[in-house]
Scaffold this motif. Structure first.
Motif, PDB file in Angstrom:
ATOM      1  N   TYR A 136       0.856  -1.183   0.000  1.00 28.55           N
ATOM      2  CA  TYR A 136       0.000   0.000   0.000  1.00 28.55           C
ATOM      3  C   TYR A 136       0.894   1.235   0.000  1.00 28.55           C
ATOM      4  N   GLY A 137       0.324   2.358  -0.431  1.00 29.52           N
ATOM      5  CA  GLY A 137       1.138   3.559  -0.478  1.00 29.52           C
ATOM      6  C   GLY A 137       0.387   4.753  -1.021  1.00 29.52           C
ATOM      7  N   LEU A 138       1.132   5.836  -1.176  1.00 32.69           N
ATOM      8  CA  LEU A 138       0.623   7.111  -1.668  1.00 32.69           C
ATOM      9  C   LEU A 138       1.603   7.649  -2.697  1.00 32.69           C
ATOM     10  N   ASP A 139       1.083   8.045  -3.855  1.00 27.83           N
ATOM     11  CA  ASP A 139       1.879   8.673  -4.912  1.00 27.83           C
ATOM     12  C   ASP A 139       1.329  10.064  -5.185  1.00 27.83           C
ATOM     13  N   MET A 140       2.233  11.051  -5.299  1.00 30.82           N
ATOM     14  CA  MET A 140       1.825  12.420  -5.603  1.00 30.82           C
ATOM     15  C   MET A 140       2.813  13.019  -6.604  1.00 30.82           C
ATOM     16  N   ARG A 141       2.258  13.795  -7.531  1.00 32.84           N
ATOM     17  CA  ARG A 141       3.113  14.486  -8.516  1.00 32.84           C
ATOM     18  C   ARG A 141       2.525  15.847  -8.833  1.00 32.84           C
ATOM     19  N   LEU A 142       3.353  16.877  -8.747  1.00 26.72           N
ATOM     20  CA  LEU A 142       2.968  18.233  -9.115  1.00 26.72           C
ATOM     21  C   LEU A 142       3.759  18.611 -10.355  1.00 26.72           C
ATOM     22  N   ASN A 143       3.054  18.853 -11.462  1.00 26.74           N
ATOM     23  CA  ASN A 143       3.747  19.229 -12.695  1.00 26.74           C
ATOM     24  C   ASN A 143       3.125  20.485 -13.274  1.00 26.74           C
ATOM     25  N   GLY A 144       3.941  21.230 -13.981  1.00 31.16           N
ATOM     26  CA  GLY A 144       3.473  22.460 -14.598  1.00 31.16           C
ATOM     27  C   GLY A 144       4.635  23.310 -15.061  1.00 31.16           C
ATOM     28  N   GLU A 145       4.326  24.553 -15.417  1.00 31.54           N
ATOM     29  CA  GLU A 145       5.334  25.472 -15.935  1.00 31.54           C
ATOM     30  C   GLU A 145       5.943  26.276 -14.790  1.00 31.54           C
TER      31      GLU A 145
END
Length: 819
Positions: A650-659
């Motif tokens: 089990y786990g948590l994945d997060m990604r913030l992408n942009g300019e």
């Protein structure tokens, strides 16, 4: 008077001609509201025009010095109209953003980048893949910046996803499943990934909860689409690590298109920088081609072919590894004799026929064949001594070994050969009925594998042969043993195995509305039947069914939010390597590993600094039964082949992408994972892939005053994996972890020519793109280790772990060009 009239008339017509000949140029890239390129946009003024290509680029020549209205139209987007009045010879860059048409909103969501997000699929930019630095640059290098994806070996293109191992990942190229060599045990032996980045058009990746149309693996799907060329183009990429070239074109009648790529790679720059002095002669090369012929508007036939040859010749000479503490420094000195010679030759070919019966019905027939011939031969004698290092600061012998605490030797032998032929034939189809879509497939696979596995290892310490680790009452070398001499490890097996598989799937998806909210449904089921037979083994037949489902909703809120949930029962019927136990013998009754996936995700799109950003979050849980336990050493997996465990992840994945920097896409990733297994009901312990925390960043920037000078930074931090114990040890007695993995790769590139910087004359006129740069791998020179070498110290009667370090800081020079 007549002469004057004639002269006036001539001047008048000349002025008209010159005025008419004066032109200007508009060019740019057309994107949608998800910042993805839009192809086949019609760009017109009066009765003249052009069309954007698959990357959204276009160039249009218009008359100068007068108002010209240009119209951008696409069936799935709202029209854009702009008026231009440009000077003669002026080039103006115009990059419009096309918004979804209200009338076509259903089609856009199903077929654009937003459809991928609805399905829980991450789409990666092929241009970023080609630019981001890495010791093994390519698609897999970019995957490692995503949350939930890990690999602690920069020389390897293999990766683990959310607690799975390297064998649990699906890879497709143009709907065709591709395979990897079987025998590779070390990252430096791998050479090249199958995927040629110069040929890539689209990259889609799912880390779990994927649809029934994707095959029977437990962890992830990488879905690659190669380009279908529309004009001539040539690419070249040259560095100290090798070179790649590709050429693409389309026939004048637009019926035949072809793209061919060739690559060569030499890892000497990286391997020669390691602590072991060697004579290292690698030769990794391949050639690929993708050809398409359109017999008519309805029937297309394509061929994807690949031929690769990896030769790996390795003669270690000496090694010195310093370890321990400042108070108690030690060193391992090794002197080698012998060599290793490996060769991996693979041939792959696939035909795909596509019949577009009408706008709603598409049928495909795919036939493919994969052959790998692998050889792994080695005889290496390592004579070592374990010494105490001089730690007296100021002493002229600082860092030198003063005396030895233990001496010994190790002789390893291997004669491993494998020949595998895998053939597939598959029918696929899809049918649209209003808002409903139906997909189905029927596939037959035959795997014919001939395998010889002969490995043994003899260890000597202070004159005594170390007995196998599980021998009762073995106190060598402290007490003599009167029994017959035996190798420390000994594996001998000769297998001829055939596996026949029948696979099928059917799935349904639909877009709908609940109130003012958009929703999307998907449900499907897979069936997999396989039969294992061969020389000297009893035939075994098994069948499994895998139901899967997804649901997504986009509420009608002011904030742009998308929620999705995916679940399913996923099976992984054993491939050949999973059938082979620790002794190399095939166990035909090995069951399919089973996993229940539950994935809940959210996409939040917003604007910051008046630029687009997206925060993607997913929590997941996997319950696994009939697990096939394995050991992992470098990139070699050895299974027990007995389904003797159960596990969870089990786990948590997060990604913030942009300019973060205008005009460039960057992202930051965070992942938390916990995965454990219970072998033979002895209790839960960490699995070999239990990598708890991950931070990664991919950052692109440029110098504001010198925009042609660009920077690419690739950062990865992973907490340590289990694996600090000997491979033969009982995992319940040894749960040591390797140190944390920390790596940063930097690329600096100066762009001489690109789509915004073209030249009409001079030596740069021939180039569409041209850049030069340097790359620094492992810029902080961190000593990451992948495994430990275990040496017995007779003086203290203990085993000491000596880390096997990966590559240090390495400099590379690189140039890329496009014609």
């Amino acid at each position: 008077m007549k002469a004057k009239t004639l002269l006036t008339s001539i001047l008048f017509f000349v002025l008209i001609y010159v005025s008419a000949a004066q032109t200007a140029t508009i060019k740019g890239v057309i994107l949608d509201d998800q910042n993805l390129p839009v192809e086949k946009v019609n760009i017109k003024y009066l009765n003249q025009g052009t069309v954007s290509n698959e990357n959204g680029f276009y160039t249009l020549t218009i008359p100068a010095n007068r108002d010209i209205k240009v119209v951008f139209t696409h069936v799935a987007f709202k029209n854009i109209e702009s008026v231009f009045n440009l000077k003669n010879g002026e080039t103006y860059e115009f990059n419009p953003i096309m918004n979804a048409s209200v009338e076509q909103i259903a089609t856009v969501i199903i077929n654009s980048g937003e459809r991928k997000a609805v399905e829980g699929i991450t789409t990666l930019d092929p241009e970023a893949i080609r630019k981001i630095p890495g010791a093994n640059a390519g698609v897999e290098n970019l995957l490692l910046t995503l949350p939930g994806v890990s690999n602690n070996n920069e020389l390897s293109t293999q990766y683990s996803v959310r607690g799975g191992n390297f064998d649990e990942n699906l890879v497709y190229v143009n709907d065709i499943e591709v395979y990897r060599p079987f025998l590779i045990r070390s990252g430096q032996q791998e050479g090249l990934s199958f995927v040629n980045t110069n040929m890539v058009k689209n990259v889609d990746f799912s880390a779990g909860g994927f649809q029934a149309k994707y095959g029977d693996k437990l962890s992830s799907v990488l879905d690659i689409t190669y380009k279908t060329p529309y004009q001539f183009e040539a690419n070249a990429d040259v560095s100290l690590l090798g070179a790649s070239v590709s050429v693409e074109n389309m026939s004048k009648d637009s019926k035949f298109s072809a793209i061919v790529g060739a690559r060569y790679r030499d890892n000497s720059l990286l391997v020669n920088a390691k602590e072991t002095e060697t004579n290292f002669r690698p030769a990794f090369g391949d050639i690929q081609g993708f050809f398409t012929y359109k017999f008519s508007d309805k029937f297309h036939l394509s061929f994807l072919g690949n031929a690769s040859l990896n030769k790996y010749s390795y003669e270690p000479q000496t090694r010195q590894t310093n370890f321990g503490t400042l108070a108690d420094p030690m060193a391992l000195l090794v002197f080698y004799e012998g060599q290793e010679k490996d060769q991996y030759q693979t041939l792959f070919g696939a035909f795909k026929g596509s019949y577009l019966a009408n706008d709603d019905l598409t049928l495909h027939l795919i036939a493919s064949m994969y052959n790998t011939q692998e050889q792994e031969h080695f005889d290496i004698l390592a004579q070592y001594r374990l010494g105490v290092v001089n730690a007296n600061i100021g002493d002229e012998n600082l860092g030198e070994v003063e005396y030895s605490e233990g001496i010994g030797g190790q002789l390893t032998h291997g004669r491993n050969d494998l020949d595998a032929l895998i053939t597939n034939i598959e029918h696929k189809g899809n049918f649209k009925l209003e808002d409903h879509r139906f997909d189905w497939s029927l596939k037959y696979t035959n795997e014919d594998i001939r395998d010889r596995l002969v490995e043994w290892e003899v260890i000597d310490s202070t004159g005594f042969s170390i007995r196998p680790p599980k021998t009762p009452s073995n106190q060598q070398p402290y007490e003599p043993y009167t029994g017959p001499l035996e190798p420390f490890q000994n594996v001998r097996a000769f297998n001829h195995t055939q596996i026949n598989r029948i696979q099928a799937y059917a799935q349904w998806s639909k877009r709908d509305n609940i109130g003012s909210s958009d929703v999307w449904y998907n449900a499907g089921v897979r069936m997999h039947n396989w039969t294992v037979s061969g020389d000297g083994i009893a035939s075994s037949n098994q069948t499994v069914f895998s139901p899967r489902g997804q649901f997504s909703i986009k509420p009608d809120w002011k904030k742009d939010m998308l929620f999705r949930v995916a679940t399913g029962l996923y099976y992984q019927p054993p491939f050949y390597r999973e059938l082979r136990d620790m002794n190399g013998e095939v166990q035909p009754d090995v069951k399919a590993q089973k996993s229940i996936h539950l994935v809940i995700g959210n996409d939040y799109s917003f604007k910051m600094w008046n630029r687009p950003f997206k925060l993607t979050s997913e929590v997941y849980y996997k319950k696994l039964t009939d697990v096939n336990p394995y050991t992992l050493e470098n990139v070699r997996i050895r299974y027990r082949a007995n389904n003797s465990a159960e596990a969870y992840a089990y786990g948590l994945d997060m990604r913030l992408n942009g300019e973060f920097v205008p005009g460039t896409e960057s992202w930051f990733s965070f992942g938390f994972l916990k995965t454990e297994e219970n072998i033979n009901n002895r209790g839960y312990i960490a699995r070999p892939t239990d990598q708890r925390l991950k931070f990664a960043a991919l950052f692109q920037d440029y110098v504001p005053n010198v925009p042609s000078l660009k920077m690419y930074l690739n950062l990865v931090y992973n907490t340590g994996l289990p694996g600090g114990s000997p491979s033969y040890a009982d995992p319940y007695e040894y749960q040591l972890r390797l140190p944390d993995y920390k790596r940063a790769d930097l690329g600096v590139q100066y762009v001489l020519v690109d789509r915004n910087k073209q030249f009409e004359k001079g030596w740069r006129k021939a180039f569409k793109e041209l850049s030069f740069g340097i790359e620094i791998f492992n810029i902080f020179d961190v000593q990451n280790s992948i495994t430990n070498t275990w040496v017995r110290d007779v003086n203290s009667k203990r085993q000491i772990a000596i880390p096997n370090y990966l590559t240090p800081r390495v400099f590379n020079v690189r140039t890329t060009m496009k014609f």
